[in-house]
Design a protein around this motif. Structure first.
Motif, PDB file in Angstrom:
ATOM      1  N   HIS A 154      38.636  23.026  44.416  1.00 18.66           N
ATOM      2  CA  HIS A 154      39.591  22.274  45.234  1.00 18.66           C
ATOM      3  C   HIS A 154      40.431  21.326  44.369  1.00 18.66           C
ATOM      4  O   HIS A 154      41.638  21.186  44.574  1.00 18.66           O
ATOM      5  N   VAL A 155      39.773  20.676  43.415  1.00 19.44           N
ATOM      6  CA  VAL A 155      40.509  19.757  42.526  1.00 19.44           C
ATOM      7  C   VAL A 155      41.507  20.540  41.666  1.00 19.44           C
ATOM      8  O   VAL A 155      42.655  20.112  41.485  1.00 19.44           O
ATOM      9  N   LEU A 156      41.079  21.689  41.148  1.00 25.10           N
ATOM     10  CA  LEU A 156      41.988  22.533  40.346  1.00 25.10           C
ATOM     11  C   LEU A 156      43.183  22.983  41.188  1.00 25.10           C
ATOM     12  O   LEU A 156      44.325  22.999  40.708  1.00 25.10           O
ATOM     13  N   ALA A 157      42.933  23.323  42.457  1.00 26.89           N
ATOM     14  CA  ALA A 157      44.024  23.748  43.346  1.00 26.89           C
ATOM     15  C   ALA A 157      44.987  22.588  43.593  1.00 26.89           C
ATOM     16  O   ALA A 157      46.212  22.756  43.528  1.00 26.89           O
ATOM     17  N   ALA A 158      44.433  21.393  43.863  1.00 28.40           N
ATOM     18  CA  ALA A 158      45.282  20.216  44.113  1.00 28.40           C
ATOM     19  C   ALA A 158      46.120  19.889  42.886  1.00 28.40           C
ATOM     20  O   ALA A 158      47.304  19.545  42.993  1.00 28.40           O
ATOM     21  N   LEU A 159      45.510  20.001  41.702  1.00 30.35           N
ATOM     22  CA  LEU A 159      46.222  19.705  40.454  1.00 30.35           C
ATOM     23  C   LEU A 159      47.265  20.779  40.150  1.00 30.35           C
ATOM     24  O   LEU A 159      48.396  20.472  39.759  1.00 30.35           O
ATOM     25  N   GLY A 160      46.885  22.053  40.365  1.00 27.77           N
ATOM     26  CA  GLY A 160      47.747  23.172  39.991  1.00 27.77           C
ATOM     27  C   GLY A 160      48.947  23.389  40.893  1.00 27.77           C
ATOM     28  O   GLY A 160      49.906  24.056  40.509  1.00 27.77           O
ATOM     29  N   GLU A 161      48.902  22.808  42.112  1.00 26.17           N
ATOM     30  CA  GLU A 161      50.029  23.042  43.023  1.00 26.17           C
ATOM     31  C   GLU A 161      51.058  21.915  43.004  1.00 26.17           C
ATOM     32  O   GLU A 161      51.979  21.878  43.804  1.00 26.17           O
ATOM     33  N   GLN A 162      50.890  20.950  42.083  1.00 28.44           N
ATOM     34  CA  GLN A 162      51.904  19.905  41.893  1.00 28.44           C
ATOM     35  C   GLN A 162      52.146  19.729  40.390  1.00 28.44           C
ATOM     36  O   GLN A 162      51.447  20.319  39.574  1.00 28.44           O
ATOM     37  N   ASN A 163      53.151  18.958  40.019  1.00 31.20           N
ATOM     38  CA  ASN A 163      53.572  18.911  38.613  1.00 31.20           C
ATOM     39  C   ASN A 163      53.028  17.730  37.814  1.00 31.20           C
ATOM     40  O   ASN A 163      53.085  17.740  36.590  1.00 31.20           O
ATOM     41  N   GLY A 164      52.533  16.707  38.489  1.00 32.15           N
ATOM     42  CA  GLY A 164      52.093  15.512  37.768  1.00 32.15           C
ATOM     43  C   GLY A 164      50.733  15.687  37.123  1.00 32.15           C
ATOM     44  O   GLY A 164      50.008  16.636  37.423  1.00 32.15           O
TER      45      GLY A 164
END
Length: 472
Positions: A366-376
Protein backbone atom coordinates in the motif's frame (compact mmCIF):
# COMPACT_ATOMS: atom_id res chain seq x y z
CA UNK A 1 8.52 -38.35 39.22
CA UNK A 2 11.88 -36.59 39.25
CA UNK A 3 12.24 -32.81 39.35
CA UNK A 4 13.75 -33.08 35.87
CA UNK A 5 10.52 -34.67 34.58
CA UNK A 6 8.47 -32.05 36.37
CA UNK A 7 10.48 -29.35 34.64
CA UNK A 8 10.04 -30.99 31.24
CA UNK A 9 6.28 -31.46 31.57
CA UNK A 10 5.21 -28.11 33.01
CA UNK A 11 4.84 -25.93 29.92
CA UNK A 12 3.93 -22.67 31.67
CA UNK A 13 7.42 -21.28 30.94
CA UNK A 14 6.78 -21.31 27.17
CA UNK A 15 3.00 -20.83 26.85
CA UNK A 16 2.35 -17.06 26.68
CA UNK A 17 -0.89 -15.07 26.25
CA UNK A 18 -0.90 -15.29 22.43
CA UNK A 19 1.65 -17.93 21.43
CA UNK A 20 4.31 -20.38 22.58
CA UNK A 21 7.90 -19.20 22.91
CA UNK A 22 10.91 -20.74 24.60
CA UNK A 23 14.59 -21.62 24.49
CA UNK A 24 15.32 -24.53 22.14
CA UNK A 25 16.35 -27.69 23.99
CA UNK A 26 15.06 -26.34 27.31
CA UNK A 27 11.47 -25.04 27.36
CA UNK A 28 10.74 -26.12 23.76
CA UNK A 29 11.84 -29.52 22.44
CA UNK A 30 10.68 -31.93 19.71
CA UNK A 31 9.00 -34.11 22.37
CA UNK A 32 7.06 -31.12 23.73
CA UNK A 33 6.12 -29.97 20.23
CA UNK A 34 4.77 -33.42 19.29
CA UNK A 35 2.50 -33.38 22.35
CA UNK A 36 1.33 -29.84 21.47
CA UNK A 37 0.50 -31.02 17.92
CA UNK A 38 -1.65 -33.81 19.32
CA UNK A 39 -3.36 -31.48 21.81
CA UNK A 40 -3.99 -28.89 19.06
CA UNK A 41 -6.02 -31.46 17.09
CA UNK A 42 -8.03 -32.57 20.13
CA UNK A 43 -8.85 -29.14 21.55
CA UNK A 44 -9.94 -27.76 18.16
CA UNK A 45 -11.74 -31.00 17.14
CA UNK A 46 -9.64 -31.52 14.00
CA UNK A 47 -9.64 -35.33 13.67
CA UNK A 48 -10.18 -36.15 9.98
CA UNK A 49 -9.54 -32.52 8.98
CA UNK A 50 -6.60 -30.69 7.40
CA UNK A 51 -3.94 -29.06 9.60
CA UNK A 52 -1.32 -26.75 8.05
CA UNK A 53 2.20 -26.67 9.53
CA UNK A 54 5.15 -24.48 8.54
CA UNK A 55 8.13 -22.72 10.05
CA UNK A 56 10.68 -19.95 9.69
CA UNK A 57 14.43 -20.13 9.00
CA UNK A 58 15.50 -21.01 12.56
CA UNK A 59 17.60 -24.22 12.59
CA UNK A 60 15.11 -26.07 14.81
CA UNK A 61 11.99 -25.19 12.75
CA UNK A 62 12.10 -28.18 10.31
CA UNK A 63 12.46 -30.72 13.13
CA UNK A 64 9.71 -29.02 15.15
CA UNK A 65 7.37 -28.86 12.13
CA UNK A 66 7.81 -32.61 11.61
CA UNK A 67 7.27 -33.35 15.31
CA UNK A 68 4.09 -31.25 15.43
CA UNK A 69 2.88 -32.99 12.25
CA UNK A 70 3.53 -36.42 13.82
CA UNK A 71 1.55 -35.49 16.94
CA UNK A 72 -1.32 -34.11 14.87
CA UNK A 73 -1.38 -37.16 12.56
CA UNK A 74 -1.34 -39.54 15.56
CA UNK A 75 -4.60 -37.89 16.70
CA UNK A 76 -6.11 -38.35 13.24
CA UNK A 77 -5.56 -35.03 11.42
CA UNK A 78 -4.27 -34.86 7.84
CA UNK A 79 -1.25 -32.59 7.87
CA UNK A 80 0.03 -30.44 5.00
CA UNK A 81 3.61 -29.30 5.59
CA UNK A 82 4.07 -25.78 4.18
CA UNK A 83 7.84 -25.83 4.73
CA UNK A 84 9.49 -22.35 4.99
CA UNK A 85 6.85 -19.66 5.51
CA UNK A 86 6.42 -16.18 6.95
CA UNK A 87 3.77 -15.82 9.66
CA UNK A 88 1.44 -13.95 7.32
CA UNK A 89 1.79 -16.83 4.84
CA UNK A 90 0.31 -19.08 7.55
CA UNK A 91 -2.59 -16.64 8.00
CA UNK A 92 -3.07 -16.60 4.21
CA UNK A 93 -3.14 -20.41 4.06
CA UNK A 94 -5.50 -20.74 7.06
CA UNK A 95 -7.80 -18.18 5.43
CA UNK A 96 -7.67 -19.28 1.80
CA UNK A 97 -7.83 -23.03 2.59
CA UNK A 98 -10.17 -22.58 5.60
CA UNK A 99 -7.97 -24.83 7.74
CA UNK A 100 -6.34 -24.54 11.17
CA UNK A 101 -2.56 -24.26 11.28
CA UNK A 102 0.64 -23.58 13.15
CA UNK A 103 3.99 -22.04 12.28
CA UNK A 104 7.30 -22.31 14.12
CA UNK A 105 8.82 -18.90 14.77
CA UNK A 106 10.03 -16.76 17.63
CA UNK A 107 9.53 -13.59 15.55
CA UNK A 108 12.20 -11.05 16.57
CA UNK A 109 13.55 -13.05 19.55
CA UNK A 110 17.26 -14.03 19.56
CA UNK A 111 18.60 -17.12 17.80
CA UNK A 112 18.35 -19.51 20.76
CA UNK A 113 14.54 -19.15 20.82
CA UNK A 114 11.78 -20.77 18.84
CA UNK A 115 8.04 -20.84 19.30
CA UNK A 116 4.62 -21.63 17.82
CA UNK A 117 1.98 -19.26 16.48
CA UNK A 118 -1.35 -21.02 15.96
CA UNK A 119 -4.56 -20.10 14.17
CA UNK A 120 -7.97 -21.65 13.69
CA UNK A 121 -9.57 -22.09 10.26
CA UNK A 122 -10.15 -18.71 8.62
CA UNK A 123 -6.99 -17.37 10.36
CA UNK A 124 -8.84 -16.73 13.62
CA UNK A 125 -6.26 -16.17 16.38
CA UNK A 126 -5.73 -18.62 19.22
CA UNK A 127 -4.86 -17.04 22.56
CA UNK A 128 -5.06 -18.01 26.24
CA UNK A 129 -8.74 -16.94 26.06
CA UNK A 130 -9.52 -19.08 23.01
CA UNK A 131 -7.91 -22.48 23.43
CA UNK A 132 -4.22 -21.99 24.23
CA UNK A 133 -4.58 -22.86 27.93
CA UNK A 134 -6.51 -26.04 27.06
CA UNK A 135 -3.83 -27.02 24.51
CA UNK A 136 -1.16 -26.52 27.18
CA UNK A 137 -3.01 -28.65 29.78
CA UNK A 138 -3.64 -31.51 27.34
CA UNK A 139 -0.07 -31.41 26.00
CA UNK A 140 1.24 -31.73 29.57
CA UNK A 141 -1.06 -34.72 30.05
CA UNK A 142 0.25 -36.37 26.85
CA UNK A 143 3.85 -35.74 27.93
CA UNK A 144 3.20 -37.44 31.26
CA UNK A 145 1.20 -40.43 29.98
CA UNK A 146 1.95 -40.69 26.23
CA UNK A 147 -0.06 -39.70 23.15
CA UNK A 148 -2.93 -42.11 22.53
CA UNK A 149 -3.49 -42.84 18.81
CA UNK A 150 -6.88 -41.70 17.50
CA UNK A 151 -9.68 -44.28 17.39
CA UNK A 152 -9.83 -43.89 13.60
CA UNK A 153 -6.91 -44.16 11.21
CA UNK A 154 -3.69 -42.18 11.56
CA UNK A 155 -3.72 -38.98 9.50
CA UNK A 156 -1.64 -38.56 6.34
CA UNK A 157 1.29 -36.11 6.08
CA UNK A 158 1.88 -34.38 2.72
CA UNK A 159 3.72 -31.29 1.45
CA UNK A 160 2.16 -28.13 -0.01
CA UNK A 161 3.79 -24.92 -1.26
CA UNK A 162 1.66 -21.76 -0.83
CA UNK A 163 4.23 -19.07 -1.70
CA UNK A 164 2.98 -18.44 -5.26
CA UNK A 165 -0.69 -18.44 -4.24
CA UNK A 166 0.09 -16.04 -1.36
CA UNK A 167 2.03 -13.73 -3.70
CA UNK A 168 -0.74 -13.72 -6.32
CA UNK A 169 -3.35 -12.99 -3.66
CA UNK A 170 -1.44 -9.95 -2.35
CA UNK A 171 -0.89 -8.64 -5.88
CA UNK A 172 -4.62 -9.02 -6.51
CA UNK A 173 -5.32 -6.79 -3.44
CA UNK A 174 -2.89 -4.01 -4.46
CA UNK A 175 -2.20 -3.54 -8.15
CA UNK A 176 1.36 -2.22 -8.42
CA UNK A 177 1.80 -2.85 -12.15
CA UNK A 178 0.99 0.78 -13.02
CA UNK A 179 3.24 2.31 -10.34
CA UNK A 180 5.96 4.75 -11.25
CA UNK A 181 9.46 3.20 -11.11
CA UNK A 182 10.84 2.93 -7.59
CA UNK A 183 14.19 1.94 -6.12
CA UNK A 184 13.53 0.00 -2.92
CA UNK A 185 16.05 -1.21 -0.35
CA UNK A 186 14.66 -4.13 1.67
CA UNK A 187 16.35 -5.31 4.89
CA UNK A 188 15.08 -8.83 5.56
CA UNK A 189 17.33 -9.19 8.63
CA UNK A 190 18.15 -12.77 7.48
CA UNK A 191 14.49 -13.54 8.17
CA UNK A 192 11.56 -14.75 6.11
CA UNK A 193 11.21 -11.54 4.06
CA UNK A 194 14.30 -12.83 2.23
CA UNK A 195 11.97 -15.45 0.73
CA UNK A 196 8.71 -13.48 0.44
CA UNK A 197 10.08 -10.20 -1.00
CA UNK A 198 11.43 -11.70 -4.27
CA UNK A 199 8.17 -13.68 -4.62
CA UNK A 200 5.76 -10.78 -4.03
CA UNK A 201 7.67 -7.68 -5.19
CA UNK A 202 10.26 -9.27 -7.48
CA UNK A 203 10.07 -11.45 -10.59
CA UNK A 204 10.96 -14.80 -9.01
CA UNK A 205 7.44 -16.28 -9.34
CA UNK A 206 5.34 -13.56 -10.99
CA UNK A 207 5.80 -10.92 -13.73
CA UNK A 208 8.24 -8.12 -12.88
CA UNK A 209 6.95 -4.90 -11.33
CA UNK A 210 8.49 -1.47 -12.05
CA UNK A 211 10.79 -1.80 -9.03
CA UNK A 212 14.54 -1.96 -8.61
CA UNK A 213 15.00 -3.95 -5.38
CA UNK A 214 18.28 -3.67 -3.48
CA UNK A 215 18.43 -6.70 -1.14
CA UNK A 216 19.95 -6.45 2.32
CA UNK A 217 20.49 -9.67 4.32
CA UNK A 218 18.16 -11.86 2.22
CA UNK A 219 20.06 -15.07 3.13
CA UNK A 220 17.81 -17.11 5.44
CA UNK A 221 19.86 -17.55 8.60
CA UNK A 222 18.26 -18.12 11.98
CA UNK A 223 21.49 -17.20 13.76
CA UNK A 224 20.96 -13.56 12.64
CA UNK A 225 24.61 -12.85 11.77
CA UNK A 226 24.11 -9.17 10.83
CA UNK A 227 21.70 -7.73 13.38
CA UNK A 228 18.66 -8.89 15.37
CA UNK A 229 15.53 -9.08 13.20
CA UNK A 230 13.75 -6.53 15.39
CA UNK A 231 13.23 -3.24 13.52
CA UNK A 232 11.49 -1.71 16.56
CA UNK A 233 15.02 -1.05 17.94
CA UNK A 234 16.57 1.97 16.18
CA UNK A 235 20.08 0.42 16.00
CA UNK A 236 18.68 -2.42 13.86
CA UNK A 237 17.63 0.13 11.19
CA UNK A 238 21.07 1.71 10.75
CA UNK A 239 22.26 -0.55 7.91
CA UNK A 240 19.01 0.06 6.01
CA UNK A 241 19.20 3.82 6.54
CA UNK A 242 22.79 3.89 5.24
CA UNK A 243 21.89 1.73 2.23
CA UNK A 244 18.95 3.96 1.26
CA UNK A 245 21.28 6.97 1.18
CA UNK A 246 24.10 5.08 -0.58
CA UNK A 247 21.86 3.75 -3.37
CA UNK A 248 19.77 6.91 -3.75
CA UNK A 249 16.67 4.80 -3.07
CA UNK A 250 13.10 6.10 -2.91
CA UNK A 251 12.19 4.00 0.12
CA UNK A 252 13.54 1.43 2.58
CA UNK A 253 11.56 -1.46 4.08
CA UNK A 254 12.61 -3.43 7.18
CA UNK A 255 10.86 -6.64 8.23
CA UNK A 256 11.07 -8.57 11.49
CA UNK A 257 12.15 -12.23 11.59
CA UNK A 258 8.81 -13.80 10.68
CA UNK A 259 7.96 -10.87 8.32
CA UNK A 260 4.59 -10.00 9.83
CA UNK A 261 5.73 -6.45 10.73
CA UNK A 262 7.13 -3.83 8.36
CA UNK A 263 8.97 -0.56 9.10
CA UNK A 264 9.43 2.17 6.51
CA UNK A 265 12.39 4.52 5.88
CA UNK A 266 12.12 7.56 3.60
CA UNK A 267 14.60 8.67 0.90
CA UNK A 268 16.52 10.76 3.47
CA UNK A 269 17.09 7.72 5.67
CA UNK A 270 14.53 8.86 8.24
CA UNK A 271 11.91 6.50 9.72
CA UNK A 272 8.28 7.07 8.76
CA UNK A 273 6.31 6.35 11.94
CA UNK A 274 3.92 3.38 12.04
CA UNK A 275 1.18 5.92 12.87
CA UNK A 276 1.88 7.74 9.59
CA UNK A 277 1.78 4.40 7.75
CA UNK A 278 -1.53 3.62 9.48
CA UNK A 279 -2.94 6.94 8.24
CA UNK A 280 -1.61 6.41 4.73
CA UNK A 281 -3.05 2.90 4.38
CA UNK A 282 -6.31 3.89 6.13
CA UNK A 283 -6.89 6.63 3.53
CA UNK A 284 -6.48 4.13 0.68
CA UNK A 285 -8.65 1.47 2.30
CA UNK A 286 -11.43 3.98 3.13
CA UNK A 287 -11.47 5.20 -0.49
CA UNK A 288 -11.54 1.64 -1.83
CA UNK A 289 -14.38 0.60 0.51
CA UNK A 290 -16.37 3.73 -0.34
CA UNK A 291 -15.91 3.06 -4.07
CA UNK A 292 -17.42 -0.39 -3.44
CA UNK A 293 -20.48 1.22 -1.83
CA UNK A 294 -19.56 1.12 1.87
CA UNK A 295 -20.83 4.32 3.45
CA UNK A 296 -18.70 4.74 6.58
CA UNK A 297 -15.75 2.29 6.56
CA UNK A 298 -14.34 1.47 10.02
CA UNK A 299 -10.64 1.85 10.86
CA UNK A 300 -9.18 0.39 14.07
CA UNK A 301 -6.22 2.01 15.86
CA UNK A 302 -4.72 1.30 19.25
CA UNK A 303 -4.60 4.03 21.88
CA UNK A 304 -0.86 4.70 21.37
CA UNK A 305 -1.32 5.60 17.71
CA UNK A 306 -1.07 9.30 16.82
CA UNK A 307 -4.30 11.27 17.17
CA UNK A 308 -3.67 12.25 13.54
CA UNK A 309 -5.11 8.83 12.60
CA UNK A 310 -8.69 9.29 13.95
CA UNK A 311 -8.67 12.89 12.69
CA UNK A 312 -7.77 11.76 9.16
CA UNK A 313 -10.28 8.90 9.25
CA UNK A 314 -13.10 11.29 10.22
CA UNK A 315 -12.05 13.78 7.53
CA UNK A 316 -12.11 11.03 4.88
CA UNK A 317 -15.60 9.88 5.88
CA UNK A 318 -14.62 6.81 7.88
CA UNK A 319 -15.21 5.90 11.52
CA UNK A 320 -12.22 5.38 13.82
CA UNK A 321 -12.42 2.88 16.70
CA UNK A 322 -9.82 3.05 19.48
CA UNK A 323 -8.66 -0.17 21.17
CA UNK A 324 -6.20 -1.54 23.69
CA UNK A 325 -2.71 -2.56 22.55
CA UNK A 326 -2.29 -6.16 21.35
CA UNK A 327 -3.19 -8.19 18.31
CA UNK A 328 -5.85 -10.38 19.95
CA UNK A 329 -7.82 -7.27 20.97
CA UNK A 330 -7.40 -5.67 17.53
CA UNK A 331 -8.45 -8.82 15.66
CA UNK A 332 -11.52 -9.25 17.87
CA UNK A 333 -12.62 -5.63 17.33
CA UNK A 334 -11.85 -5.88 13.59
CA UNK A 335 -14.31 -8.80 13.40
CA UNK A 336 -16.96 -7.16 15.63
CA UNK A 337 -16.90 -3.87 13.73
CA UNK A 338 -16.40 -5.29 10.23
CA UNK A 339 -13.41 -2.92 10.04
CA UNK A 340 -11.61 -2.59 6.72
CA UNK A 341 -8.15 -1.92 8.27
CA UNK A 342 -6.36 -1.61 11.61
CA UNK A 343 -2.95 -0.29 12.63
CA UNK A 344 -0.76 -0.32 15.75
CA UNK A 345 2.15 1.88 16.84
CA UNK A 346 4.30 -1.31 16.82
CA UNK A 347 3.96 -1.69 13.00
CA UNK A 348 1.37 -4.45 13.03
CA UNK A 349 -1.16 -3.78 10.27
CA UNK A 350 -4.44 -5.73 9.93
CA UNK A 351 -6.70 -6.09 6.88
CA UNK A 352 -10.27 -7.30 6.45
CA UNK A 353 -9.28 -8.67 3.04
CA UNK A 354 -6.60 -10.72 4.84
CA UNK A 355 -9.02 -12.42 7.27
CA UNK A 356 -8.48 -9.60 9.82
CA UNK A 357 -4.90 -10.84 10.24
CA UNK A 358 -1.72 -8.78 10.23
CA UNK A 359 0.65 -8.69 7.26
CA UNK A 360 3.69 -6.46 6.89
CA UNK A 361 3.98 -7.18 3.17
CA UNK A 362 0.47 -5.97 2.30
CA UNK A 363 1.04 -2.75 4.30
CA UNK A 364 4.34 -2.23 2.42
CA UNK A 365 2.53 -2.70 -0.90
CA UNK A 366 0.00 0.00 0.00
CA UNK A 367 2.83 2.40 0.84
CA UNK A 368 4.60 1.58 -2.45
CA UNK A 369 1.33 2.22 -4.32
CA UNK A 370 0.78 5.56 -2.53
CA UNK A 371 4.37 6.60 -3.28
CA UNK A 372 4.36 5.34 -6.88
CA UNK A 373 1.16 7.08 -7.94
CA UNK A 374 2.40 10.60 -7.10
CA UNK A 375 5.59 12.50 -7.94
CA UNK A 376 6.88 13.76 -4.59
CA UNK A 377 9.39 12.00 -2.31
CA UNK A 378 8.30 9.84 0.61
CA UNK A 379 9.53 12.42 3.15
CA UNK A 380 6.94 14.92 1.83
CA UNK A 381 4.19 12.30 1.54
CA UNK A 382 4.88 11.03 5.07
CA UNK A 383 4.81 14.55 6.55
CA UNK A 384 1.14 14.88 5.59
CA UNK A 385 0.42 12.03 8.01
CA UNK A 386 2.68 13.20 10.88
CA UNK A 387 1.41 16.62 12.01
CA UNK A 388 2.24 15.96 15.67
CA UNK A 389 5.46 15.23 17.57
CA UNK A 390 5.81 11.93 19.42
CA UNK A 391 8.18 10.87 22.21
CA UNK A 392 8.31 7.22 21.15
CA UNK A 393 8.03 4.61 23.91
CA UNK A 394 10.19 5.34 26.97
CA UNK A 395 10.60 2.65 29.65
CA UNK A 396 11.25 3.42 33.32
CA UNK A 397 12.21 0.56 35.64
CA UNK A 398 9.86 1.00 38.60
CA UNK A 399 8.77 -1.56 41.18
CA UNK A 400 5.77 0.44 42.45
CA UNK A 401 4.19 1.24 39.10
CA UNK A 402 0.78 2.14 40.56
CA UNK A 403 2.43 4.60 42.98
CA UNK A 404 4.29 6.30 40.12
CA UNK A 405 1.07 6.74 38.11
CA UNK A 406 -0.67 8.16 41.20
CA UNK A 407 2.12 10.77 41.61
CA UNK A 408 1.50 11.87 38.04
CA UNK A 409 -2.27 12.00 38.55
CA UNK A 410 -1.93 14.18 41.65
CA UNK A 411 0.47 16.56 39.89
CA UNK A 412 -1.91 17.04 36.95
CA UNK A 413 -5.22 17.03 38.86
CA UNK A 414 -5.77 20.81 38.77
CA UNK A 415 -5.23 21.05 35.01
CA UNK A 416 -7.94 20.96 32.35
CA UNK A 417 -7.49 17.33 31.33
CA UNK A 418 -9.34 14.05 30.83
CA UNK A 419 -8.03 10.69 32.10
CA UNK A 420 -9.15 7.31 30.80
CA UNK A 421 -8.07 3.81 31.81
CA UNK A 422 -8.71 1.71 28.70
CA UNK A 423 -5.11 0.42 28.77
CA UNK A 424 -2.94 1.93 31.47
CA UNK A 425 -3.78 5.62 32.05
CA UNK A 426 -4.15 8.16 29.24
CA UNK A 427 -4.01 11.86 30.17
CA UNK A 428 -5.37 14.21 27.48
CA UNK A 429 -5.34 18.02 27.48
CA UNK A 430 -8.86 19.24 26.68
CA UNK A 431 -7.45 21.91 24.35
CA UNK A 432 -5.95 19.10 22.22
CA UNK A 433 -2.35 20.30 22.59
CA UNK A 434 -0.97 17.06 24.09
CA UNK A 435 -1.69 13.60 25.47
CA UNK A 436 0.36 10.90 27.16
CA UNK A 437 -0.18 7.30 28.23
CA UNK A 438 1.46 5.38 31.09
CA UNK A 439 1.18 1.57 30.76
CA UNK A 440 2.65 -0.94 33.20
CA UNK A 441 4.34 -3.96 31.60
CA UNK A 442 2.65 -7.22 32.61
CA UNK A 443 5.89 -9.18 32.55
CA UNK A 444 8.68 -6.74 33.54
CA UNK A 445 9.16 -4.00 36.18
CA UNK A 446 8.65 -1.32 33.50
CA UNK A 447 6.29 1.61 33.25
CA UNK A 448 6.00 2.66 29.60
CA UNK A 449 5.47 6.30 28.61
CA UNK A 450 4.17 7.43 25.21
CA UNK A 451 3.58 11.16 24.72
CA UNK A 452 2.46 13.28 21.77
CA UNK A 453 2.04 17.03 21.38
CA UNK A 454 1.39 19.76 18.81
CA UNK A 455 5.10 20.73 18.67
CA UNK A 456 8.54 19.66 19.90
CA UNK A 457 8.84 22.06 22.90
CA UNK A 458 5.40 21.04 24.25
CA UNK A 459 6.18 17.34 23.84
CA UNK A 460 9.57 17.68 25.58
CA UNK A 461 8.05 19.69 28.43
CA UNK A 462 5.31 17.08 29.06
CA UNK A 463 7.72 14.14 28.58
CA UNK A 464 10.29 15.52 31.02
CA UNK A 465 7.68 16.50 33.61
CA UNK A 466 6.11 13.03 33.60
CA UNK A 467 9.46 11.21 33.68
CA UNK A 468 10.62 13.32 36.65
CA UNK A 469 7.47 12.35 38.55
CA UNK A 470 7.64 8.67 37.55
CA UNK A 471 11.32 8.34 38.46
CA UNK A 472 11.14 10.41 41.68
Amino acid sequence: MTSEQNKTFDLSASFKAYDVRGIVGESITAEIVEAVGAAFVDVLGLEGQTVLVGGDMRPSSPEFSQAFANGAATRGANVQLLDLISTDELYYACGALNAAGATFTASHNPAEYNGIKMAKAGAQPISSESGLKEIQALAEQYLNSGIIPAAGSRGAISVRDVLKDYSEYLRHLVDLSGSGPLKIVVDAGNGMAGLTTPAVLGDKLLPALPFDIVPLYFELDGSFPNHPANPLEPENLRDLQAAVIKHGADIGLAFDGDADRCFVIDEKGEPVSPSAITGMVARREIARAQAAGEQTPVIIHNLLTSKAVPELVAKDGGRAVRTRVGHSFIKAVMAEEGAVFGGEHSAHFYFRDFWNADTGMLAAMHVLAALGEQNGPLSELGRQYEPYVSSGEINSEIEDKAGAVERVRVDFENEDIEIDHMDGSTFTAKDGSWWFNLRPSNTEPFLRLNAEAKDQPTMEKIRDRVLALVRA
